[in-house]
Design a protein around this motif. Sequence first.
Motif, PDB file in Angstrom:
ATOM      1  N   THR A 113       0.672  -1.256   0.077  1.00  6.55           N
ATOM      2  CA  THR A 113       0.034   0.051  -0.045  1.00  6.55           C
ATOM      3  C   THR A 113       0.965   1.202  -0.172  1.00  6.55           C
ATOM      4  O   THR A 113       0.301   2.439  -0.333  1.00  6.55           O
ATOM      5  N   GLY A 114       2.207   1.138   0.325  1.00  5.61           N
ATOM      6  CA  GLY A 114       3.019   2.482   0.397  1.00  5.61           C
ATOM      7  C   GLY A 114       4.174   2.002   1.052  1.00  5.61           C
ATOM      8  O   GLY A 114       4.649   0.862   1.236  1.00  5.61           O
ATOM      9  N   PHE A 115       4.909   3.155   1.027  1.00  3.65           N
ATOM     10  CA  PHE A 115       6.470   3.150   1.409  1.00  3.65           C
ATOM     11  C   PHE A 115       6.859   4.551   2.381  1.00  3.65           C
ATOM     12  O   PHE A 115       6.125   5.489   1.921  1.00  3.65           O
ATOM     13  N   GLU A 116       7.378   4.190   3.313  1.00  3.26           N
ATOM     14  CA  GLU A 116       7.811   5.644   3.966  1.00  3.26           C
ATOM     15  C   GLU A 116       9.409   5.348   4.090  1.00  3.26           C
ATOM     16  O   GLU A 116      10.189   4.599   4.280  1.00  3.26           O
ATOM     17  N   SER A 151       5.844 -12.856 -10.965  1.00  2.91           N
ATOM     18  CA  SER A 151       4.949 -13.568 -12.002  1.00  2.91           C
ATOM     19  C   SER A 151       3.701 -12.508 -12.279  1.00  2.91           C
ATOM     20  O   SER A 151       3.569 -12.490 -13.543  1.00  2.91           O
ATOM     21  N   VAL A 152       2.978 -11.838 -11.125  1.00  2.00           N
ATOM     22  CA  VAL A 152       1.977 -11.091 -11.597  1.00  2.00           C
ATOM     23  C   VAL A 152       2.117  -9.820 -10.915  1.00  2.00           C
ATOM     24  O   VAL A 152       2.436  -9.828  -9.558  1.00  2.00           O
ATOM     25  N   VAL A 153       2.295  -8.811 -11.495  1.00  2.00           N
ATOM     26  CA  VAL A 153       1.967  -7.448 -10.858  1.00  2.00           C
ATOM     27  C   VAL A 153       0.826  -6.700 -11.204  1.00  2.00           C
ATOM     28  O   VAL A 153       0.488  -6.786 -12.708  1.00  2.00           O
ATOM     29  N   MET A 154      -0.225  -6.472 -10.469  1.00  2.00           N
ATOM     30  CA  MET A 154      -1.365  -5.445 -10.590  1.00  2.00           C
ATOM     31  C   MET A 154      -1.340  -4.481  -9.833  1.00  2.00           C
ATOM     32  O   MET A 154      -0.902  -4.165  -8.545  1.00  2.00           O
ATOM     33  N   THR A 155      -1.744  -3.187 -10.499  1.00  2.80           N
ATOM     34  CA  THR A 155      -1.487  -1.947 -10.124  1.00  2.80           C
ATOM     35  C   THR A 155      -2.993  -1.262 -10.225  1.00  2.80           C
ATOM     36  O   THR A 155      -4.041  -2.020 -10.717  1.00  2.80           O
ATOM     37  N   PRO A 156      -3.175  -0.093  -9.646  1.00  2.00           N
ATOM     38  CA  PRO A 156      -4.352   0.600  -9.563  1.00  2.00           C
ATOM     39  C   PRO A 156      -4.768   0.874 -11.346  1.00  2.00           C
ATOM     40  O   PRO A 156      -6.170   0.837 -11.481  1.00  2.00           O
ATOM     41  N   ASN A 157      -4.023   0.635 -12.136  1.00  2.00           N
ATOM     42  CA  ASN A 157      -4.598   0.676 -13.530  1.00  2.00           C
ATOM     43  C   ASN A 157      -5.170  -0.617 -14.107  1.00  2.00           C
ATOM     44  O   ASN A 157      -5.482  -0.637 -15.108  1.00  2.00           O
ATOM     45  N   ARG A 158      -4.999  -1.522 -13.232  1.00  2.00           N
ATOM     46  CA  ARG A 158      -5.409  -2.839 -13.720  1.00  2.00           C
ATOM     47  C   ARG A 158      -7.173  -3.070 -13.526  1.00  2.00           C
ATOM     48  O   ARG A 158      -7.653  -3.476 -14.351  1.00  2.00           O
ATOM     49  N   HIS A 167      -0.502  -5.441  -6.212  1.00  2.00           N
ATOM     50  CA  HIS A 167      -0.281  -6.896  -5.911  1.00  2.00           C
ATOM     51  C   HIS A 167       0.973  -7.203  -6.405  1.00  2.00           C
ATOM     52  O   HIS A 167       0.993  -7.308  -7.899  1.00  2.00           O
ATOM     53  N   LEU A 168       1.789  -8.225  -5.814  1.00  2.00           N
ATOM     54  CA  LEU A 168       2.891  -8.667  -6.405  1.00  2.00           C
ATOM     55  C   LEU A 168       2.563 -10.000  -5.868  1.00  2.00           C
ATOM     56  O   LEU A 168       2.535 -10.552  -4.978  1.00  2.00           O
TER      57      LEU A 168
END
Length: 178
Positions: A113-116, A151-158, A167-168
């Motif tokens: 969800t994010g990075f600090e 194998s799978v990367v899903m982002t808000p663009n998906r 999602h990784l």
Amino acid sequence: MDAAAACLNTLNQRHILYDKVQDWTTPEGCGIANAVRIKQSSIAWNRPSLVTCAMENTIWDYETQVVQPAAQRHFGHKVRKLWHAGTYNCRGERGGRPERLSQHSFGKAIDITGFELDDGTVVSVAHDWRDKGEKSEFLHEVAKGACGLFSVVMTPNRNAEHHDHLHLDIGPYKLCGY
């Protein structure tokens, strides 16, 4: 040395803080083989999480080869914490195929969800993905970079289900939904 022991040996060499967890399988077919509870990877996480040993090694590679270099390029700072919404969860896929078990069901997925950053700056997928500027560029770079490791990367663009996270996973399917 078998593959499971070799994987745990790699976690130890990388100084990852973890507990070995007994492998299990549920009646629904969920479960984790070579299960570990991660307390801290190369970057601290917002909470401990259950994943496969292989998934943790892939996350470590992602943190060190993609995330940290991108943070240095965009902000001149290191990431001190990775924020995630979860790893293991016995459930079907969200969206198109709910009858098929999600890779979360096998400890082979994480929803970031994010990075600090070490200066306290927070980069949030929900708030910064669609904006202009360094935070958005950083998120897009680390999503694109994930495609080379997962194998799978899903982002808000998906789709709408991924509006607030990346999602990784290291499951059997291939998709770079960057």
